[in-house]
Design an enzyme around this catalytic site. Structure first.
Site, PDB file in Angstrom:
ATOM      1  N   HIS A   8     -24.794 -51.754   6.717  1.00 35.99           N
ATOM      2  CA  HIS A   8     -24.539 -52.717   7.791  1.00 35.99           C
ATOM      3  C   HIS A   8     -23.809 -53.905   7.170  1.00 35.99           C
ATOM      4  CE1 HIS A   8     -27.393 -50.714  10.567  1.00 35.99           C
ATOM      5  NE2 HIS A   8     -28.023 -50.410   9.445  1.00 35.99           N
ATOM      6  N   ASN A  15     -23.892 -51.763  14.840  1.00 37.99           N
ATOM      7  CA  ASN A  15     -24.733 -52.777  15.501  1.00 37.99           C
ATOM      8  C   ASN A  15     -24.372 -54.177  15.007  1.00 37.99           C
ATOM      9  OD1 ASN A  15     -25.806 -52.165  12.987  1.00 37.99           O
ATOM     10  ND2 ASN A  15     -27.888 -52.714  13.564  1.00 37.99           N
ATOM     11  N   HIS A  38     -32.692 -42.549   7.255  1.00 37.30           N
ATOM     12  CA  HIS A  38     -33.961 -43.028   6.682  1.00 37.30           C
ATOM     13  C   HIS A  38     -35.225 -42.276   7.091  1.00 37.30           C
ATOM     14  CE1 HIS A  38     -33.576 -45.111  10.477  1.00 37.30           C
ATOM     15  NE2 HIS A  38     -32.843 -46.094  10.000  1.00 37.30           N
ATOM     16  N   HIS A  49     -30.199 -59.902   5.570  1.00 32.86           N
ATOM     17  CA  HIS A  49     -30.546 -61.000   6.478  1.00 32.86           C
ATOM     18  C   HIS A  49     -30.681 -62.262   5.628  1.00 32.86           C
ATOM     19  CE1 HIS A  49     -31.310 -58.365   9.908  1.00 32.86           C
ATOM     20  NE2 HIS A  49     -31.920 -57.554   9.080  1.00 32.86           N
ATOM     21  N   ASP A  98     -28.956 -47.951   3.611  1.00 25.22           N
ATOM     22  CA  ASP A  98     -29.311 -48.759   4.783  1.00 25.22           C
ATOM     23  C   ASP A  98     -29.259 -50.253   4.440  1.00 25.22           C
ATOM     24  OD1 ASP A  98     -29.986 -49.549   7.319  1.00 25.22           O
ATOM     25  OD2 ASP A  98     -32.041 -48.811   7.269  1.00 25.22           O
TER      26      ASP A  98
HETATM   27 ZN   LIG Z   1     -29.575 -48.998   9.439  1.00 28.66          ZN
END
Ligand SMILES: [Zn+2]
Length: 458
Positions: A77, A110, A242, A312, A308
């Site tokens: 991401h 996303n 995952h 953040h 993954d």
């Molecule tokens: Zn993910």
């Protein structure tokens, strides 16, 4: 050697090979053994010859260094696009990938805004060449059946979220899922699924630590979500993200799909990390389950390793557990952490290579993950004597933290992308040469050859 007629009529003339322009000398993994080899690469960065001894072009000699195919990370991401102030974008993400030995990433949709329409996908594709230091496969999010054929000509694949996630992509209603799966199967493109069924989540008081998060989103919610997905058509090019339990792994394996385990589910557990740094979806599991998953990975029964990578901001991860976002950074540390497990004798190099490089390449149908003629010269130089202690300060994640603070890692000494050096002495030296890539589209969609029965080290 002059061409000599062999007496057979109609034999096509020999195809002239592009000349080798550079030679890498070192040691490679071949049939489970580390052996000296030389790799000849042409001007486009494609491997043309692999032999004991090559001549006729400038050489780089890595001596005792081990040359490995770069990793291919099927799950990151990089948060691009994002509103100003975000802690990651394609530039920062692909620098970390390069330093962590990853030459290509599947970037998830996303983002903010999410990649749900063709216009947004086109914008995303336009951003890649100006930013990326390694190759990027831009995925689109699955929302409605009608949008799938509109996105398919440009998307590298689809991501389906069966539970709410970071970003604003509502999961489809259960009765819509079969139609979505049929539509996606018809495109021949890969479908990656986040398999957690929210109807199996426990209700109750807000979780305060990873152990309670595990109870709130139990393994049964993965198995329940998978039961729905595995009713999809046979020719669906399925990859399950995952997987955290051996039961879930077995379900996908029996169906014949591809699936991944992440470094955090393989290395961390609810007893090893107690704060929101260990909040991920699906949750970290108990130490016992972690060990079972690791044993399967070690045995080569988990086809793919993927990070993954979901950074953040530190401030958001330091708030109350139930309010903190789920996700950990990991693209820079994935291979180094696992190479250290190889050095420690816990897993074979061939097993790691197949999961991190060979099978992701096969799943996508792209010439990645092997040192052989025709494959892209995406190569790492690894020296198992060079261990490094991992710390957020020495990593390159703008989010400024890592769940692996203090762990040991073996970072690639060098990384070459299509024959050009992007990491030297562990320092990033690359240019923005990352390309937009799409998987090879077979004439008729079929299941990927990426399941656990994947190839041995050829
Ligand atoms: Zn993910």
């Amino acid at each position: 050697m002059p061409a000599r007629p062999r007496g057979r009529i109609g034999r096509p003339p020999p195809v002239e090979e592009p000349p080798v322009e550079r030679i890498y000398a070192g040691r490679i993994l071949r049939r489970g053994r580390i052996t000296p080899a030389e790799i000849g690469v042409d001007g486009d960065g494609i491997i043309r010859r692999v032999a004991k001894d090559l001549k006729g072009a400038p050489r780089q000699d890595f001596g005792e260094g081990i040359l490995l195919p770069s990793g291919v990370d099927l799950h990151v991401h990089f948060r691009d696009p994002s509103p100003p102030g975000a802690v990651e974008d394609l530039s920062t993400g692909t620098v970390q990938a390069a330093l962590g030995g990853i030459a290509a990433v599947v970037d998830m949709p996303n983002t903010d805004p999410p990649i749900t329409t063709l216009a947004r996908l086109e914008e995303k594709i336009a951003r890649i060449p100006a930013r990326a230091f390694v190759d990027v496969l831009p995925y689109a999010a699955v929302t409605t059946r009608e949008r799938i054929p509109l996105l398919a000509p440009r998307a590298a694949g689809f991501k389906l979220y069966l539970s709410p996630t970071t970003g604003d992509i509502p999961p489809p209603a259960g009765e819509e899922v079969p139609g979505l799966l049929t539509e996606i199967a018809g495109t021949g493109l890969p479908l990656h699924v986040h398999a957690e069924d929210p109807s199996s989540f426990a209700q109750g008081k807000a979780p305060r630590e990873p152990r309670e998060w595990d109870l709130a989103r139990p393994p049964e919610s993965e198995e329940s979500a998978l039961r729905g997905i595995l009713k999809g058509p046979d020719h669906l090019r399925l990859h399950v993200a995952h997987v955290t339990t051996t039961k879930a792994a077995q379900m996908v394996r029996e169906w014949g799909g591809s699936f991944e385990a992440t470094p955090h589910h393989l290395l961390l557990s609810t007893s090893r990390i107690r704060n929101a740094m260990g909040k991920v979806n699906p949750p970290l599991r108990t130490e016992e389950r972690r060990r079972e998953l690791w044993e399967e990975f070690r045995a080569g029964k988990i086809p793919v390793l993927a990070s993954d990578h979901a950074p953040h901001p530190l401030g958001e991860k330091e708030t109350r557990f139930d309010l903190a976002p789920a996700g950990v950074p990991g693209v820079e540390t994935m291979l180094p952490l696992l190479l250290e497990r190889v050095r420690a004798g816990e897993i074979e190099l061939g097993t790691l290579w197949r999961a991190a490089s060979r099978r992701p390449g096969l799943f996508l149908g792209l010439p990645w993950g092997r040192i052989a003629p025709g494959y892209e010269a995406n190569l790492l130089v690894v020296d198992f004597r060079q261990r490094r202690r991992i710390s957020a300060r020495s990593l390159h994640a703008p989010c400024g933290w890592t769940p692996y603070e203090g762990w040991e890692g073996i970072f690639p000494v060098e990384h070459h992308l299509r024959g050009e050096r992007i990491v030297e002495d562990g320092e990033f030296v690359g240019r923005r040469r990352g390309r937009v890539r799409r998987p090879f589209e077979p004439e008729s969609p079929r299941r990927p050859p990426a399941a656990a029965q994947g190839p041995r080290d050829r």
